[in-house]
Design a protein around this motif. Structure first.
Motif, short mmCIF file in Angstrom:
data_model
loop_
_atom_site.label_atom_id
_atom_site.label_comp_id
_atom_site.label_asym_id
_atom_site.label_seq_id
_atom_site.Cartn_x
_atom_site.Cartn_y
_atom_site.Cartn_z
N MET A 176 -32.28 -22.10 39.51
CA MET A 176 -31.46 -22.20 39.04
C MET A 176 -30.81 -23.40 39.72
SD MET A 176 -28.43 -19.37 38.68
CE MET A 176 -29.39 -19.08 37.62
N ASN A 177 -30.06 -24.76 39.10
CA ASN A 177 -29.30 -25.47 39.83
C ASN A 177 -28.16 -24.67 40.78
OD1 ASN A 177 -30.41 -27.30 38.10
ND2 ASN A 177 -29.26 -27.27 36.89
N LYS A 178 -27.95 -25.63 41.63
CA LYS A 178 -26.50 -25.41 42.28
C LYS A 178 -25.78 -25.44 41.89
CE LYS A 178 -29.20 -24.85 46.70
NZ LYS A 178 -29.45 -23.31 47.40
N MET A 179 -24.92 -25.61 42.27
CA MET A 179 -23.48 -25.43 41.60
C MET A 179 -22.63 -27.12 42.46
SD MET A 179 -19.47 -22.69 41.82
CE MET A 179 -20.61 -21.45 43.06
N THR A 180 -22.91 -28.30 40.95
CA THR A 180 -22.20 -29.28 41.78
C THR A 180 -20.78 -30.07 41.75
OG1 THR A 180 -23.15 -30.03 39.90
CG2 THR A 180 -25.03 -30.20 41.62
N ASN A 181 -19.98 -29.03 41.60
CA ASN A 181 -18.58 -28.90 40.95
C ASN A 181 -17.56 -30.09 42.33
OD1 ASN A 181 -18.76 -28.81 38.17
ND2 ASN A 181 -18.24 -26.46 38.45
N LYS A 182 -17.10 -30.76 42.29
CA LYS A 182 -16.68 -30.43 43.16
C LYS A 182 -14.84 -30.93 43.27
CE LYS A 182 -20.03 -32.93 45.83
NZ LYS A 182 -20.55 -32.43 46.98
N ILE A 183 -14.07 -30.93 44.49
CA ILE A 183 -12.89 -30.71 45.05
C ILE A 183 -12.87 -31.85 45.36
CG2 ILE A 183 -10.71 -29.65 45.19
CD1 ILE A 183 -12.37 -27.32 44.81
N ARG A 184 -11.11 -32.85 44.80
CA ARG A 184 -11.02 -34.18 45.38
C ARG A 184 -9.86 -34.20 46.18
NH1 ARG A 184 -12.56 -39.25 45.02
NH2 ARG A 184 -13.96 -38.99 43.23
N PHE A 185 -9.40 -34.05 47.92
CA PHE A 185 -8.26 -34.13 47.99
C PHE A 185 -7.76 -35.58 47.99
CE2 PHE A 185 -10.95 -31.04 50.49
CZ PHE A 185 -10.00 -29.97 50.89
N PRO A 186 -6.68 -35.39 48.07
CA PRO A 186 -5.59 -36.31 48.36
C PRO A 186 -6.12 -37.58 48.78
CG PRO A 186 -4.43 -34.88 48.82
CD PRO A 186 -5.17 -33.98 49.20
N ASP A 187 -6.73 -37.34 49.60
CA ASP A 187 -7.26 -38.55 50.68
C ASP A 187 -8.66 -38.86 50.78
OD1 ASP A 187 -8.69 -36.55 51.38
OD2 ASP A 187 -8.75 -37.16 53.74
N GLY A 188 -9.29 -38.90 49.42
CA GLY A 188 -10.83 -38.79 48.42
C GLY A 188 -11.91 -38.58 49.38
N VAL A 240 -23.08 -17.06 48.86
CA VAL A 240 -22.08 -17.70 47.63
C VAL A 240 -23.18 -18.19 46.56
CG1 VAL A 240 -21.23 -19.93 47.06
CG2 VAL A 240 -20.12 -18.58 49.34
N GLU A 241 -24.21 -18.30 47.06
CA GLU A 241 -25.68 -18.08 46.10
C GLU A 241 -26.31 -17.26 45.58
OE1 GLU A 241 -28.68 -19.78 48.72
OE2 GLU A 241 -27.87 -21.46 48.77
N VAL A 242 -26.30 -15.99 45.88
CA VAL A 242 -25.97 -14.91 44.88
C VAL A 242 -25.12 -14.78 43.79
CG1 VAL A 242 -25.70 -11.80 44.89
CG2 VAL A 242 -27.54 -14.16 46.69
N LEU A 243 -23.50 -15.27 44.53
CA LEU A 243 -22.69 -15.01 43.31
C LEU A 243 -22.27 -16.18 42.27
CD1 LEU A 243 -19.64 -13.94 43.55
CD2 LEU A 243 -18.34 -15.41 44.60
N HIS A 244 -23.00 -17.80 42.87
CA HIS A 244 -23.55 -18.25 41.86
C HIS A 244 -24.44 -17.75 41.05
CE1 HIS A 244 -23.44 -22.01 40.23
NE2 HIS A 244 -24.98 -22.46 40.96
N VAL A 245 -25.35 -17.60 41.21
CA VAL A 245 -26.07 -16.84 40.12
C VAL A 245 -25.63 -15.47 38.51
CG1 VAL A 245 -28.88 -15.54 40.17
CG2 VAL A 245 -28.38 -17.18 41.88
N LEU A 246 -25.61 -14.81 39.84
CA LEU A 246 -25.07 -14.24 39.15
C LEU A 246 -24.11 -13.99 38.12
CD1 LEU A 246 -24.39 -11.04 41.42
CD2 LEU A 246 -26.02 -10.92 39.58
N THR A 247 -22.83 -15.36 38.63
CA THR A 247 -21.81 -16.19 37.39
C THR A 247 -23.06 -16.77 36.50
OG1 THR A 247 -20.50 -16.01 39.20
CG2 THR A 247 -20.63 -17.20 37.49
#
Length: 125
Positions: free
Chosen positions: A1-13, A33-40
């Motif tokens: 299973m692929n891990k989430m790779t979505n990033k959130i960028r802060f104002p400073d980069g 978090v990994e269990v939550l990710h798999v279920l989601t």
């Protein structure tokens, strides 16, 4: 299973992984978090055996995460009725209602932002 790779960028980069944000917001371990990710991502009901196999970990480690996620109200649980003839512990299936989780995370992030706004006002006044 692929891990989430979505990033959130802060104002400073700087960028932070969405898993880290969700873990921080709810006080979750990386395993939780990994269990939550798999279920989601699976979008279907899964047993502890299914989760252990998907994550290549023991059922004991899955059970700890499941209990924490249930306690925090992030996942759902349903007793398996066709297993009732079996002796021993009841079997359960676990799943995530994606829309409910999404709405909860958004509401909790807004609440956190409002709390920070109030705290900052009091701190710097």
């Amino acid at each position: 299973m692929n891990k989430m790779t979505n990033k959130i960028r802060f104002p400073d980069g700087r960028e932070v992984d969405i898993q880290d944000v969700i873990g921080f917001l709810y006080g979750l371990s990386r395993s939780d978090v990994e269990v939550l990710h798999v279920l989601t991502c699976k979008g279907e009901k899964m047993s502890t055996e299914d989760l252990a196999e998907a994550l290549k970990v023991t059922k004991a480690s899955i059970s700890k995460s499941i209990n924490n996620l249930l306690y925090k109200g992030l996942i759902n649980r349903e007793k398996v009725t066709e297993d009732e003839k079996r002796k021993g512990r009841p079997a359960y299936m676990y799943w995530v209602n994606k829309e409910e989780l999404y709405e909860r995370v958004i509401a909790d992030m807004i609440s956190l932002a409002n709390t920070m706004k109030t705290t900052l006002r009091h701190t710097f006044s």
